[in-house]
Design an enzyme around this catalytic site. Structure first.
Site, short mmCIF file in Angstrom:
data_model
loop_
_atom_site.label_atom_id
_atom_site.label_comp_id
_atom_site.label_asym_id
_atom_site.label_seq_id
_atom_site.Cartn_x
_atom_site.Cartn_y
_atom_site.Cartn_z
N GLY A 265 -2.01 29.46 147.88
CA GLY A 265 -2.47 30.10 149.10
C GLY A 265 -2.46 29.15 150.29
O GLY A 265 -2.00 28.00 150.19
N ARG B 118 0.59 33.92 141.56
CA ARG B 118 1.94 33.97 142.13
C ARG B 118 2.84 32.93 141.50
O ARG B 118 2.39 32.01 140.83
CB ARG B 118 1.90 33.60 143.63
CG ARG B 118 1.09 34.46 144.49
CD ARG B 118 1.49 34.12 145.93
NE ARG B 118 0.31 34.02 146.79
CZ ARG B 118 0.40 33.69 148.08
NH1 ARG B 118 1.55 33.40 148.61
NH2 ARG B 118 -0.69 33.64 148.81
N ASP C 28 -4.32 34.05 135.69
CA ASP C 28 -5.16 35.06 136.33
C ASP C 28 -6.60 34.65 136.07
O ASP C 28 -7.07 34.70 134.94
CB ASP C 28 -4.87 36.44 135.72
CG ASP C 28 -5.72 37.53 136.37
OD1 ASP C 28 -6.60 37.20 137.20
OD2 ASP C 28 -5.50 38.71 136.05
N TYR D 266 -16.15 41.34 152.19
CA TYR D 266 -15.81 39.92 152.02
C TYR D 266 -17.05 39.06 152.26
O TYR D 266 -17.39 38.19 151.46
CB TYR D 266 -14.70 39.58 153.01
CG TYR D 266 -14.27 38.13 153.05
CD1 TYR D 266 -13.57 37.55 151.99
CD2 TYR D 266 -14.52 37.34 154.18
CE1 TYR D 266 -13.14 36.24 152.05
CE2 TYR D 266 -14.09 36.03 154.26
CZ TYR D 266 -13.41 35.48 153.18
OH TYR D 266 -12.99 34.17 153.26
P1 NAD Z 1 -4.99 32.88 150.31
O1 NAD Z 1 -5.07 34.36 150.21
O2 NAD Z 1 -3.96 32.28 151.19
O3 NAD Z 1 -4.80 32.25 148.86
C1 NAD Z 1 -5.50 32.73 147.74
C2 NAD Z 1 -4.62 32.48 146.53
O4 NAD Z 1 -5.30 32.98 145.38
C3 NAD Z 1 -3.27 33.21 146.59
O5 NAD Z 1 -2.20 32.31 146.37
C4 NAD Z 1 -3.36 34.26 145.49
O6 NAD Z 1 -2.12 34.49 144.83
C5 NAD Z 1 -4.37 33.60 144.54
N1 NAD Z 1 -5.04 34.59 143.69
C6 NAD Z 1 -5.51 35.81 144.04
N2 NAD Z 1 -6.03 36.43 142.97
C7 NAD Z 1 -5.89 35.58 141.92
C8 NAD Z 1 -6.22 35.67 140.55
N3 NAD Z 1 -6.80 36.76 140.03
N4 NAD Z 1 -5.94 34.61 139.76
C9 NAD Z 1 -5.36 33.49 140.26
N5 NAD Z 1 -5.00 33.37 141.56
C10 NAD Z 1 -5.26 34.41 142.37
O7 NAD Z 1 -6.44 32.35 150.71
P2 NAD Z 1 -6.84 30.98 151.44
O8 NAD Z 1 -6.81 31.25 152.88
O9 NAD Z 1 -6.09 29.85 150.86
O10 NAD Z 1 -8.37 30.90 151.02
C11 NAD Z 1 -8.85 30.17 149.92
C12 NAD Z 1 -10.36 30.30 149.87
O11 NAD Z 1 -10.93 29.87 151.11
C13 NAD Z 1 -10.86 31.74 149.67
O12 NAD Z 1 -12.03 31.72 148.90
C14 NAD Z 1 -11.19 32.18 151.07
O13 NAD Z 1 -12.15 33.20 151.08
C15 NAD Z 1 -11.72 30.90 151.67
N6 NAD Z 1 -11.65 30.87 153.14
C16 NAD Z 1 -10.46 30.84 153.80
C17 NAD Z 1 -10.43 30.83 155.19
C18 NAD Z 1 -9.12 30.78 155.95
O14 NAD Z 1 -9.13 30.84 157.19
N7 NAD Z 1 -7.99 30.64 155.30
C19 NAD Z 1 -11.62 30.85 155.92
C20 NAD Z 1 -12.83 30.91 155.23
C21 NAD Z 1 -12.83 30.90 153.84
#
Ligand code: NAD
Length: 312
Positions: free
Chosen positions: A13, A38, A54, A144
């Site tokens: 991600g 992914r 997963d 969320y």
């Molecule tokens: P993202 O959606 O880019 O990445 C999440 C990853 O998790 C994806 O690659 C997805 O394939 C994987 N995933 C989803 N379901 C899964 C499963 N069942 N098993 C294994 N992998 C799985 O999210 P991100 O932006 O990298 O965020 C990461 C964390 O940081 C999250 O908890 C998010 O809530 C938190 N966060 C992000 C932001 C931001 O601005 N990006 C801000 C606040 C908090």
């Protein structure tokens, strides 16, 4: 002495790719196992071990942790704010069960440390909007935010009740160029750079004066690692720390972009994400993170914009 062996869940991600690469630099490529639903992200290929996982499958996760002698887990898999509103029950299920699976295995296997991010989304319309304090009214209105707040309570519970060393940050919106954002309300602040470069214009899904707390990815990665490296005695918050760097609106980021691309034009067509953003803080007070473990941000809007254009 036990050697650190790290598992990153959700490694493909927006945060996971950069965090995995940073951890591999620190701990050695072979000691950081990346995993995701992914396919392996291109930037991770050839840089270290990759496992398809997963996180909802607790048994498989448990086997993986034992087989690789994992001592630290970074759980990044989640359904983000905008995507979550489209399927609230799924977002709740994934965001909660993934965390409970990790916390419970951490307790059973005596995992040294767990990292799980929270978000500014824990705050709601009844929280103070400016310099939102660490401890204040927390009444999230998105699924969320509700899942993040419940997750924070679970983290603190597992720490107090079972001694699990779990640490967390309330990230602001994160801006990066290496890996695409995954369906959040602050994604506009990433898209705008690519559209500015390619098409010289951008239509923002948030209105011009919507201020939100934001952070450049290098700061977020450094904050995460600094928190995890800090001595446990310095961590007074076992739910999640407020974390902050800058706050800006679509109008302000557009003005900054114009300094690099004078012909850039922005227009505004707020959609369902406007309502989500309206319930979130404009800026955050992260003085506790600064006092407890020495957090200090490096990038402001000007410095981040220059670096984004250097790299995209
Ligand atoms: P993202 O959606 O880019 O990445 C999440 C990853 O998790 C994806 O690659 C997805 O394939 C994987 N995933 C989803 N379901 C899964 C499963 N069942 N098993 C294994 N992998 C799985 O999210 P991100 O932006 O990298 O965020 C990461 C964390 O940081 C999250 O908890 C998010 O809530 C938190 N966060 C992000 C932001 C931001 O601005 N990006 C801000 C606040 C908090």
């Amino acid at each position: 002495m036990k050697k650190d062996k790290i598992l990153v869940i959700g490694a493909c991600g927006q945060i996971g790719v950069e965090l995995t690469l940073a951890l591999r630099k620190m701990y050695g490529d072979a000691n950081v196992v990346a995993s995701d639903l992914r396919e392996e992200h291109d930037l991770l290929k050839g840089t270290g071990p990759y496992v398809s996982l997963d996180v909802m499958n607790k048994e498989m996760l448990h086997v993986l942790i034992i087989r690789h002698n994992i001592t630290q887990v970074y759980l990044l898999a989640a359904i983000l704010s905008a995507t979550g509103e489209k399927n609230p029950l799924l977002a709740w299920h994934i965001n909660m069960q993934s965390l409970l699976n990790v916390l419970d295995i951490a307790k059973e296997e005596n995992i040294d440390k767990v990292y799980w991010p929270s978000s500014i989304a824990v705050f709601g319309p009844n929280s103070p909007m400016q310099d939102t304090p660490q401890h204040t009214i927390i009444e999230p209105t998105t699924i969320y935010g509700i899942s993040k707040f419940a997750g924070e309570r679970w983290c603190e519970y597992y720490n107090h009740r079972y001694g699990v060393d779990v640490r967390s940050l309330r990230y602001p919106g994160l801006i990066s160029y290496k890996s695409a954002p995954g369906g959040g309300t602050t994604d506009y602040a990433v898209e705008i750079f690519h559209e500015a470069k390619e098409n010289k214009k951008y239509t923002s899904f948030l209105s011009e004066n919507t201020y939100l707390p934001m952070m450049y990815m290098p700061d977020a990665i450094r904050a995460t690692i600094e928190l995890m490296e800090a001595d446990a005695s310095k961590i007074s918050v076992r739910s999640a720390y407020n974390l902050s760097a800058m706050s800006f609106s679509p109008k302000e980021i557009a003005a900054e972009i114009k300094k690099h691309i004078p012909e850039f034009a922005i227009s505004y067509e707020p959609d369902y994400r406007q309502q989500i953003a309206d319930g979130w803080p404009n800026s955050m007070d992260d003085s506790l993170a600064r006092a407890d473990w020495g957090w200090k941000h490096e990038y402001d809007l000007e410095k981040m914009t220059a670096d984004m254009f250097k790299n995209i």
